[in-house]
Structures are given as C-alpha cells and as structure tokens.
Scaffold this motif. Structure first.
Motif, PDB file in Angstrom:
ATOM      1  N   GLN A 101      33.148  59.525  68.160  1.00 52.36           N
ATOM      2  CA  GLN A 101      33.700  58.521  69.068  1.00 52.36           C
ATOM      3  C   GLN A 101      33.425  57.101  68.574  1.00 52.36           C
ATOM      4  OE1 GLN A 101      35.585  59.091  71.626  1.00 52.36           O
ATOM      5  NE2 GLN A 101      35.604  57.177  72.792  1.00 52.36           N
ATOM      6  N   LEU A 102      32.248  56.905  67.971  1.00 49.39           N
ATOM      7  CA  LEU A 102      31.871  55.555  67.542  1.00 49.39           C
ATOM      8  C   LEU A 102      32.620  55.104  66.298  1.00 49.39           C
ATOM      9  CD1 LEU A 102      27.988  55.609  68.080  1.00 49.39           C
ATOM     10  CD2 LEU A 102      29.702  54.376  69.434  1.00 49.39           C
ATOM     11  N   ILE A 103      32.991  56.032  65.414  1.00 46.90           N
ATOM     12  CA  ILE A 103      33.627  55.642  64.150  1.00 46.90           C
ATOM     13  C   ILE A 103      34.926  54.873  64.381  1.00 46.90           C
ATOM     14  CG2 ILE A 103      34.787  56.553  62.101  1.00 46.90           C
ATOM     15  CD1 ILE A 103      32.609  58.661  61.920  1.00 46.90           C
ATOM     16  N   PRO A 104      35.891  55.391  65.159  1.00 40.62           N
ATOM     17  CA  PRO A 104      37.087  54.572  65.400  1.00 40.62           C
ATOM     18  C   PRO A 104      36.818  53.397  66.338  1.00 40.62           C
ATOM     19  CG  PRO A 104      37.221  56.633  66.619  1.00 40.62           C
ATOM     20  CD  PRO A 104      36.018  56.727  65.749  1.00 40.62           C
ATOM     21  N   MET A 105      35.845  53.538  67.247  1.00 40.93           N
ATOM     22  CA  MET A 105      35.536  52.458  68.169  1.00 40.93           C
ATOM     23  C   MET A 105      35.015  51.236  67.427  1.00 40.93           C
ATOM     24  SD  MET A 105      32.973  52.569  71.478  1.00 40.93           S
ATOM     25  CE  MET A 105      33.916  53.927  72.174  1.00 40.93           C
ATOM     26  N   LEU A 106      34.216  51.450  66.378  1.00 42.19           N
ATOM     27  CA  LEU A 106      33.667  50.354  65.579  1.00 42.19           C
ATOM     28  C   LEU A 106      34.619  49.883  64.493  1.00 42.19           C
ATOM     29  CD1 LEU A 106      29.989  51.658  65.175  1.00 42.19           C
ATOM     30  CD2 LEU A 106      30.853  49.931  66.778  1.00 42.19           C
ATOM     31  N   GLY A 107      35.771  50.501  64.400  1.00 40.09           N
ATOM     32  CA  GLY A 107      36.762  50.082  63.420  1.00 40.09           C
ATOM     33  C   GLY A 107      36.496  50.580  62.012  1.00 40.09           C
ATOM     34  N   LEU A 108      35.614  51.560  61.855  1.00 38.18           N
ATOM     35  CA  LEU A 108      35.325  52.077  60.515  1.00 38.18           C
ATOM     36  C   LEU A 108      36.517  52.845  59.952  1.00 38.18           C
ATOM     37  CD1 LEU A 108      31.650  53.284  61.084  1.00 38.18           C
ATOM     38  CD2 LEU A 108      32.442  51.122  60.101  1.00 38.18           C
ATOM     39  N   ILE A 109      37.251  53.544  60.834  1.00 30.73           N
ATOM     40  CA  ILE A 109      38.470  54.251  60.459  1.00 30.73           C
ATOM     41  C   ILE A 109      39.516  53.961  61.522  1.00 30.73           C
ATOM     42  CG2 ILE A 109      39.550  56.491  60.043  1.00 30.73           C
ATOM     43  CD1 ILE A 109      36.931  57.561  59.074  1.00 30.73           C
ATOM     44  N   ASN A 110      40.735  53.721  61.086  1.00 31.19           N
ATOM     45  CA  ASN A 110      41.834  53.439  62.001  1.00 31.19           C
ATOM     46  C   ASN A 110      42.046  54.616  62.953  1.00 31.19           C
ATOM     47  OD1 ASN A 110      44.404  52.966  63.206  1.00 31.19           O
ATOM     48  ND2 ASN A 110      44.927  51.616  61.509  1.00 31.19           N
ATOM     49  N   PRO A 111      42.135  54.354  64.269  1.00 28.89           N
ATOM     50  CA  PRO A 111      42.360  55.444  65.222  1.00 28.89           C
ATOM     51  C   PRO A 111      43.649  56.223  64.968  1.00 28.89           C
ATOM     52  CG  PRO A 111      41.637  53.463  66.364  1.00 28.89           C
ATOM     53  CD  PRO A 111      41.895  53.075  64.946  1.00 28.89           C
ATOM     54  N   LEU A 112      44.586  55.653  64.208  1.00 30.04           N
ATOM     55  CA  LEU A 112      45.788  56.391  63.858  1.00 30.04           C
ATOM     56  C   LEU A 112      45.469  57.592  62.973  1.00 30.04           C
ATOM     57  CD1 LEU A 112      48.295  53.463  63.140  1.00 30.04           C
ATOM     58  CD2 LEU A 112      48.223  54.958  65.151  1.00 30.04           C
ATOM     59  N   TYR A 113      44.379  57.484  62.219  1.00 24.23           N
ATOM     60  CA  TYR A 113      43.993  58.560  61.304  1.00 24.23           C
ATOM     61  C   TYR A 113      42.826  59.390  61.847  1.00 24.23           C
ATOM     62  CZ  TYR A 113      46.717  55.486  58.317  1.00 24.23           C
ATOM     63  OH  TYR A 113      47.718  54.694  57.806  1.00 24.23           O
ATOM     64  N   LEU A 114      41.960  58.766  62.623  1.00 22.10           N
ATOM     65  CA  LEU A 114      40.869  59.486  63.271  1.00 22.10           C
ATOM     66  C   LEU A 114      40.835  59.066  64.734  1.00 22.10           C
ATOM     67  CD1 LEU A 114      38.448  61.443  62.973  1.00 22.10           C
ATOM     68  CD2 LEU A 114      36.996  59.439  62.578  1.00 22.10           C
ATOM     69  N   PRO A 115      41.548  59.763  65.600  1.00 27.99           N
ATOM     70  CA  PRO A 115      41.614  59.372  67.010  1.00 27.99           C
ATOM     71  C   PRO A 115      40.271  59.536  67.701  1.00 27.99           C
ATOM     72  CG  PRO A 115      42.639  61.508  66.674  1.00 27.99           C
ATOM     73  CD  PRO A 115      42.313  60.972  65.308  1.00 27.99           C
ATOM     74  N   TYR A 116      40.152  58.868  68.852  1.00 25.16           N
ATOM     75  CA  TYR A 116      38.929  59.000  69.639  1.00 25.16           C
ATOM     76  C   TYR A 116      38.741  60.447  70.071  1.00 25.16           C
ATOM     77  CZ  TYR A 116      39.215  53.908  69.953  1.00 25.16           C
ATOM     78  OH  TYR A 116      39.282  52.581  69.645  1.00 25.16           O
ATOM     79  N   VAL A 117      37.491  60.858  70.115  1.00 28.83           N
ATOM     80  CA  VAL A 117      37.209  62.247  70.491  1.00 28.83           C
ATOM     81  C   VAL A 117      37.653  62.511  71.926  1.00 28.83           C
ATOM     82  CG1 VAL A 117      34.851  61.768  71.309  1.00 28.83           C
ATOM     83  CG2 VAL A 117      35.436  64.033  70.442  1.00 28.83           C
TER      84      VAL A 117
END
Length: 266
Positions: free
Chosen positions: A30-46
């Motif tokens: 959940q934190l990875i896309p929230m912190l902008g480390l990976i674009n949510p388009l490629y790794l959506p929120y859990v």
C-alpha cells in the motif's frame, strides 16, 4: 523442569507469524504507490486490488472460469499421474528398460512445455485438449522420474528375501515395491499438482481457452491493473490451497514414514 511447547502451540505461533508477515507485506504494498515509488497505473493500491477481488468473488462468471481452469488441472494431473505411475513402475522394475530409456528421458524432460503450445494448437485447435497436452506433458515427468527412483530404491536384500520366501510378483509389488516407492510418488504428485496448475493458467493465457489465464490476459490488454493483480492473487491462493491439500494427503498416506512422523504440522 522446563515445559516444551505442544504441537498446537507451535502451530498457533507459526500461524500468527504468517499473519504478521502477510500484514506487513500488504502494508508495504500500500505504501509503495502511496509514496510515489511506483505509478499506481502499474502497481495499484492494495485496497483497490482487494476491492476488485471481492467483486470477482461475487461474480458467477468468475466461478465458471475458475471451474474451467480447475477442470483442466484435475484432468491433466490425473492422466499424467496414472500414466507416469504405470510406465515408471514398469521401467523401474526392468533394469534393461531403465538403461535403454535413460537418454530419451533426459532429452525429453528438459523441453519447456510452453514450446509445445504451437504443436498442441495445430493438433487440437483452440480447445481444452490443446491445454491438456501441455499440462499432461509437464506433470508426467514430475511423477515418472520419482516413481523410477522409488522402484530402484527397493533394497536388494529385501527383494532377495521376498523371493526366497516364495512371494509372488503381485505380493512383492504390494508389500515391498509399493511401500518403498510411495514416499517418492507422493513427492512427485505434490510437485506435479503445482506444475499442472501453472501450465493450466499459462495455456489459457497463450491459447485463449476460457479460464483464469484468459481473464488475466483480457485484463492486461484492457489496462485494468487492479483486475489483473486481483486475478494474480487468486492464482496465488489457488497454488497455496493445492499445496496445503496435497501436503495434508501426503501426511495422511505416509503417517507411518519417518519423514512425516517427526514433521511439524503446517
């Protein structure tokens, strides 16, 4: 006097550690896309993935496709196991056949099953039979090799003793060969079950048969990342359930064997 924890307490501790590990993994996801480390388009929120997973679980079409995948898995695994058990026993019992087929087995076994997909499609078209060819081929070697090793592992002294006591071939198979081969067979069956599931989904993705693999491919082509990850989670849960079921069967069948008697329950 030190009191050692019971098996139940050890199992509970293992389960709690598993829950903690899973929770930590979901939080990091959940934190990875929230912190902008990976674009949510490629790794959506859990949370989005779990919401989509719930939508799939209440959809009747999803269960029909899941049933199609598991039907291919079950048919392919059954055919591969029966064929491998019969052929492996015959080859293992005859030293000449074991030597004569060694080179052929070592040549055929490493061939990637997905490389046979064009041939399977050419033979059967876009039908379940094409997927079954791939599933059976991949699963067969897992069981076949283990059965050969198990039959060859029969103690020579025990075999000579059985012959001296006048045991028939059938009695030798049931009282000597089978108990020795059974642990190998169960290991091969557990490995084959996982391989069959992988190939069932892969074949659906490539060939286009109805099933989870086809759903994954459609989600990918539509750019539905949340749906794609939700289906990937489903396949992971299926693999986990298959492993748990076959581990349970293995423990029940081999409850007398030393490799299981000292094993902690999952």
């Amino acid at each position: 006097m030190r009191v050692f924890p019971t098996r139940r307490l050890r199992a509970l501790r293992k389960a709690l550690l598993g829950v903690v590990g899973l929770t930590g993994f979901l939080v990091v996801w959940q934190l990875i896309p929230m912190l902008g480390l990976i674009n949510p388009l490629y790794l959506p929120y859990v949370t989005d993935v779990l919401a989509r997973l719930f939508e799939q679980l209440v959809d009747l079409a999803f269960w029909r496709r899941l049933g199609s995948t598991m039907t291919s898995w079950a048919i392919g695994l059954t055919v591969a196991t029966v064929a491998a058990l019969v052929l492996g026993t015959v080859v293992g019992l005859v030293p000449f056949l074991r030597r004569a087929t060694h080179t052929m087995v070592e040549f055929l076994r490493p061939i990637p099953s997905v490389a046979l997909i064009p041939l399977a499609v050419l033979m059967f078209g876009i039908q379940r039979q094409a997927a079954l060819v791939i599933i059976i081929y991949a699963s067969f070697w897992q069981v076949f090799v283990q059965v050969i090793y198990g039959v060859a592992d029969v103690d020579a002294v025990a075999r000579d003793t059985a012959r001296s006591f006048g045991l028939t071939r059938r009695e030798q198979l049931s009282h000597l060969v089978l108990p020795t081969t059974l642990p190998y067979l169960m290991t091969g069956l557990r490995l084959a079950a996982a391989v069959a599931l992988i190939l069932a989904i892969t074949a659906e993705m490539v060939i286009g048969n109805p099933g989870l693999g086809r759903m994954i491919e459609l989600s990918r082509s539509a750019g539905d990342a949340a749906g794609l990850y939700a289906l990937v989670v489903v396949t992971g849960l299926l693999g986990l359930m298959v492993n748990i079921v076959f581990r349970f069967i293995e423990r029940q069948v081999l409850s007398w064997h030393q490799s299981v008697r000292g094993e902690e329950p999952l």
